[in-house]
Write an enzyme that holds these catalytic residues in place. Structure first.
Site, PDB file in Angstrom:
ATOM      1  N   LYS A 228       0.662  -1.148  -0.025  1.00 55.68           N
ATOM      2  CA  LYS A 228       0.078  -0.221  -0.212  1.00 55.68           C
ATOM      3  C   LYS A 228       0.967   1.160   0.016  1.00 55.68           C
ATOM      4  O   LYS A 228       0.235   2.344  -0.136  1.00 55.68           O
ATOM      5  CB  LYS A 228      -0.990  -0.010   1.199  1.00 55.68           C
ATOM      6  CG  LYS A 228      -1.707  -1.237   1.356  1.00 55.68           C
ATOM      7  CD  LYS A 228      -3.065  -1.089   0.395  1.00 55.68           C
ATOM      8  CE  LYS A 228      -4.015  -2.425   1.191  1.00 55.68           C
ATOM      9  NZ  LYS A 228      -5.172  -2.340  -0.116  1.00 55.68           N
ATOM     10  N   CYS A 366     -14.081  -5.287  -0.865  1.00 57.33           N
ATOM     11  CA  CYS A 366     -14.047  -5.903   0.432  1.00 57.33           C
ATOM     12  C   CYS A 366     -14.735  -5.253   1.857  1.00 57.33           C
ATOM     13  O   CYS A 366     -14.176  -5.297   2.973  1.00 57.33           O
ATOM     14  CB  CYS A 366     -12.343  -6.458   0.825  1.00 57.33           C
ATOM     15  SG  CYS A 366     -11.800  -7.496  -0.797  1.00 57.33           S
TER      16      CYS A 366
END
Length: 408
Positions: A228, A366
């Site tokens: 990330k 998600c």
């Protein structure tokens, strides 16, 4: 609008993938909340490891093993310093945030009893929901959900009322991957501790945008995925206070996490190795440290300021499109915009944007409970990073307008 806080043109040259074309168009990569791109400085570290000193760590007396061990442990120290943990042994290398959360959930399965309560926020990623559901199924603990409002902010008054002597654990993301909301984690942690509960903060989405200080937060556990924040996939970290890491049993058994093994009894290694069974992602760990070096050379505060400029500009321009609704309008949020256009499925918008070389994410990200809250099938999510430009946002806005015209 002209953003001037970073030399974006120079920064973009560090990222080879940003020079490519998709479907004949220069790539506009706006799926950074899923994974960020990797600069050449980090790629070179991975190549250097496999080219010059590829060897297993902690186990060999030969030169390559010593060099690999030193580089890996130096990366652990870089991570400790970046997040201001008190000790390097409070940094556990994992395969990413998902494994880190499962490690904690597995450890607490022996510490919770039937009737104990776990609080989790309504805006969690599935990785911070499913492991706790599995834990509750095993030992009879109860999972309770901290609600959120239409703006995508947690209802803190309700959270205060939910806390009690039964509360043993509180779990919350620092930043919502689906909405961009920056949650008030300092207050969440303080209130939980006042009730005697431990706290895990999912920092996967926060780490690219701000520099979380473990000692200032006084958090018990904090998780991060390297991919990330300009690092490689398959590696991340769990920060845990030493006192908690010593209480939790090992998550996996195998080599490296042992002190002594006989067929009658095994004793475990000290921290951090107690939780690091097997051969790790050595190159990934070293590259994780290199990614933090890269970000700190630019400056996390400068990154945050520039990304706020991108967020403000993109929000303004997208809101000018008739029928477009943004989900997640918290007063405190980061560079993520989730939106839909009335009468159009988000997948269709994302597909047409891809034809124009613009990469966004569509679906529930998600975080299906968030979509259920808004009663929608999903959203189009554009997530910005410091290597994105104002010109790329203009292309996104024009692409959305074209997609709307084609689909309505």
């Amino acid at each position: 609008m002209q953003a001037t806080t970073l030399d974006v043109t120079a920064i973009r040259k560090d990222f080879p993938i940003l020079q490519r074309k998709v479907n004949g168009y220069p790539l506009v990569y706006l799926d950074n909340a899923a994974t960020s791109q990797t600069p050449r400085q980090v790629i070179d570290v991975i190549v250097d490891y496999y080219s010059r000193y590829n060897a297993n760590i902690h186990r060999g007396v030969h030169a390559l093993s010593q060099e690999a061990t030193d580089a890996y442990e130096q990366a652990r120290e870089k991570i400790r310093s970046h997040f201001n943990a008190a000790h390097s042994h409070e940094i556990i290398f994992t395969s990413g945030t998902t494994e880190a959360i499962n490690l904690v959930a597995n450890g607490f399965s022996s510490l919770l009893a039937e009737g104990d309560e776990i609080l989790v926020s309504a805006m969690e990623h599935h990785s911070n929901i499913v492991p706790w559901q599995m834990l509750c199924e095993r030992n009879g603990a109860k999972l309770r959900v901290i609600p959120m409002n239409q703006q995508g902010e947690l209802e803190m008054d309700t959270y205060r009322e939910m806390l009690s002597g039964k509360t043993k654990l509180v779990f919350c993301n620092h930043i919502s991957n689906a909405l961009g909301t920056i949650n008030p984690v300092e207050e969440i942690i303080r209130l939980a501790h006042d009730s005697g509960a431990a706290v895990l903060i999912d920092g996967a989405q926060a780490a690219p945008h701000l520099k979380a200080d473990m000692q200032q937060l006084d958090v018990d556990f904090y998780t991060v995925s390297a991919h990330k924040l300009c690092g490689p996939t398959g590696v991340g970290m769990l920060y845990g206070k030493e006192e908690w890491l010593r209480k939790l049993p090992p998550y996996k058994g195998g080599g490296e996490m042992i002190a002594e093994v006989t067929f009658e009894k095994t004793t475990y290694a000290d921290l951090p190795h107690k939780f690091e069974a097997g051969t790790p992602n050595i190159a990934g760990g070293i590259a994780f440290g290199a990614a933090l070096d890269y970000l700190n050379a630019i400056g996390m505060e400068a990154i945050a300021r520039y990304e706020q400029e991108l967020l403000a500009y993109a929000t303004q321009k997208l809101q000018e499109i008739e029928g477009l609704r943004i989900y997640g309008t918290a007063a405190d949020k980061t560079s993520v915009i989730s939106f839909n256009i009335d009468g159009i499925h988000p997948y269709d918008i994302g597909t047409l944007l891809d034809k124009m070389g613009i990469a966004v994410r569509t679906g529930h990200h998600c975080a299906q409970p968030i979509m259920d809250f808004y009663q929608i099938p999903g959203t189009v999510r554009a997530s910005f990073c410091f290597y994105n430009s104002i010109e790329e946002i203009d292309r996104l806005v024009e692409g959305v307008k074209k997609a709307k015209d084609m689909l309505l």
